[in-house]
Write a protein that holds these residues in place. Structure first.
Motif, mmCIF file in Angstrom:
data_model
loop_
_atom_site.group_PDB
_atom_site.id
_atom_site.type_symbol
_atom_site.label_atom_id
_atom_site.label_comp_id
_atom_site.label_asym_id
_atom_site.label_seq_id
_atom_site.Cartn_x
_atom_site.Cartn_y
_atom_site.Cartn_z
ATOM 1 N N PRO A 196 0.818 -1.218 0.000
ATOM 2 C CA PRO A 196 0.000 0.000 0.000
ATOM 3 C C PRO A 196 0.851 1.267 0.000
ATOM 4 O O PRO A 196 0.430 2.286 -0.562
ATOM 5 N N HIS A 237 0.245 3.982 -2.913
ATOM 6 C CA HIS A 237 -0.112 5.365 -2.588
ATOM 7 C C HIS A 237 0.826 6.336 -3.303
ATOM 8 O O HIS A 237 0.401 7.380 -3.804
ATOM 9 N N TYR A 238 2.094 5.986 -3.364
ATOM 10 C CA TYR A 238 3.063 6.820 -4.073
ATOM 11 C C TYR A 238 2.697 6.882 -5.558
ATOM 12 O O TYR A 238 2.751 7.946 -6.179
ATOM 13 N N TYR A 271 -0.278 6.554 -6.904
ATOM 14 C CA TYR A 271 -1.459 7.405 -7.077
ATOM 15 C C TYR A 271 -1.056 8.881 -7.092
ATOM 16 O O TYR A 271 -1.619 9.689 -7.833
ATOM 17 N N ARG A 272 -0.078 9.213 -6.248
ATOM 18 C CA ARG A 272 0.299 10.610 -6.070
ATOM 19 C C ARG A 272 1.076 11.160 -7.261
ATOM 20 O O ARG A 272 0.881 12.313 -7.660
#
Length: 407
Positions: A142, A146-147, A149-150
């Motif tokens: 995760p 998340h990285y 997505y950013r």
């Protein structure tokens, strides 16, 4: 394992390890290996000694830990720079954020073919401080997602660049701890794979039995599987009862059967404030949406209401039947093919006349054999359901480990 509250080490950690994890940029821990704009058009059937990795095969899950080169497509060589065992290949383009930087890793005992990296891929070759399996697993955490997505960009197709990835700072332990972390994740992953194969076998058994039980054949009367053959209008009757807005809303779905549509379900496809004209649906009823026929009827084991667009029908009072047998018959391949012959309209918006359905000749065994078939299929459904639950629990365990064994 032990639990830690120190932010410089993961929440879960193997006993005997106390060193803080080191933070480094991925680019400092890896070497970039050249990839090429090779697409599916370059694939050939002839064995050339050269194979390649396509980003689409990474996204579909065909390529994960590559332990067998034979699963890779053949291409002609063009002085390509080859990959090596231990290289981690990342897909740099995806149709959704979830698939950003999906990865695979080459895990070969011996390389028999020249392997190259194709279209929309980025290749990392870890140095002595970073195990390739640890990096491959890290790309599934995760934290990394998340990285992605950013920093991912795009509207219809989302992409991530080598610069994005190489500048990413990751925290990692020493090699011996990396090996242990990856080993436990790999063990759980392998168990999930085995359980998924078991599920696939159950589904295959059910499919083959369905083809046997519901092939609409007429056989000799002395045969155990002697089947009756009558028009559907001798078996079923449609009905429409309205004025039950207090009941939960139901919707027909070929894959999911009848499902609740209010607070009990998040899969709400439509809403309607005036439910007065909605039709009553009771257990053992069958439902079909005549104007958007999708290849089958849904069976209800609940009481509720359905949109006026659905036709509700049930067995006549004088018909002896097994509900499981008929539910599965109406989902069977042979019955779907039979129904498609009486639908009309374009492929993606086909409709069906209920009167045409009632004119169909249906074949079926007597009630004793229906009960036996229904019992077999019901037990299989229970095994399939239990197997899905096992896989779900294992995937939750894996997700828990990915969330708590990395920082």
């Amino acid at each position: 394992m032990t639990k830690s509250d120190d932010k410089r080490v993961p929440v879960l950690r193997f006993k005997g390890f106390t060193d803080e994890w080191e933070q480094r940029k991925l680019g400092d821990l890896t070497q970039k290996i050249k990839s090429y704009p090779i697409s599916h058009d370059a694939e050939i059937n002839t064995i050339t000694g050269t194979k390649y990795i396509h980003y689409g095969d990474i996204h579909t899950g065909k390529l994960k830990r590559i332990t067998n080169e034979k699963i890779l497509p053949n291409i002609n060589d063009n002085n390509y720079i080859p990959l090596k065992s231990g290289d981690v290949i990342v897909a740099d383009a995806s149709e959704d954020y979830k698939g950003i930087a999906d990865a695979c890793v080459i895990n070969l005992m011996k390389e028999h073919y020249k392997i190259v990296s194709g279209l929309h891929t980025i290749v990392f070759r870890p140095n002595e401080k970073l195990k390739s399996d640890f990096l491959y697993t890290y790309f599934h955490t995760p934290i990394f997602k998340h990285y992605g997505y950013r920093v991912g960009t795009g509207l219809k197709v989302f992409g991530i660049t080598y610069n994005n990835l190489s500048n990413m700072e990751i925290k990692l332990p020493k090699i011996d701890e990396q090996n242990k972390v990856d080993k436990i994740i790999n063990i759980v992953t392998n168990i999930i794979t085995l359980q998924q194969r078991k599920l696939e076998n159950y589904l295959l058994i059910k499919k083959k039995l369905s083809n046997i039980f519901f092939n609409d054949r007429i056989v000799n009367k002395n045969d155990l599987l002697f089947e009756h053959r009558v028009k559907a209008n001798q078996l079923f009757i449609s009905y429409s009862k309205k004025g039950f807005p207090h009941l939960p809303v139901l919707s027909a779905s070929q894959d999911k059967g009848m499902v609740f549509r209010k607070d009990e379900s998040k899969n709400i496809l439509y809403t309607h404030d005036n439910l007065t004209n909605y039709k009553l649906v009771e257990p053992d009823d069958f439902v079909v949406h005549l104007r958007s026929f999708q290849g089958g009827f849904a069976y209800s084991d609940k009481t509720g209401i359905a949109s006026p667009a659905y036709k509700i029908f049930k067995f006549k009072n004088n018909v002896a039947y097994n509900s499981v047998y008929w539910k599965e018959k109406f989902k069977s391949y042979n019955f779907i093919q039979l129904l498609k012959k009486i639908t009309y309209g374009v492929r993606d918006g086909r409709s069906i006349s209920f009167s045409d359905f009632l004119s169909l000749y249906l074949t079926f065994p007597d009630i004793k054999l229906q009960n036996k078939i229904g019992n077999v299929l019901s037990k299989l459904d229970t095994q399939i359901s239990d197997q899905k639950e096992i896989i779900k629990k294992l995937e939750n365990i894996k997700q828990f480990l990915l969330q708590n064994m990395f920082i």
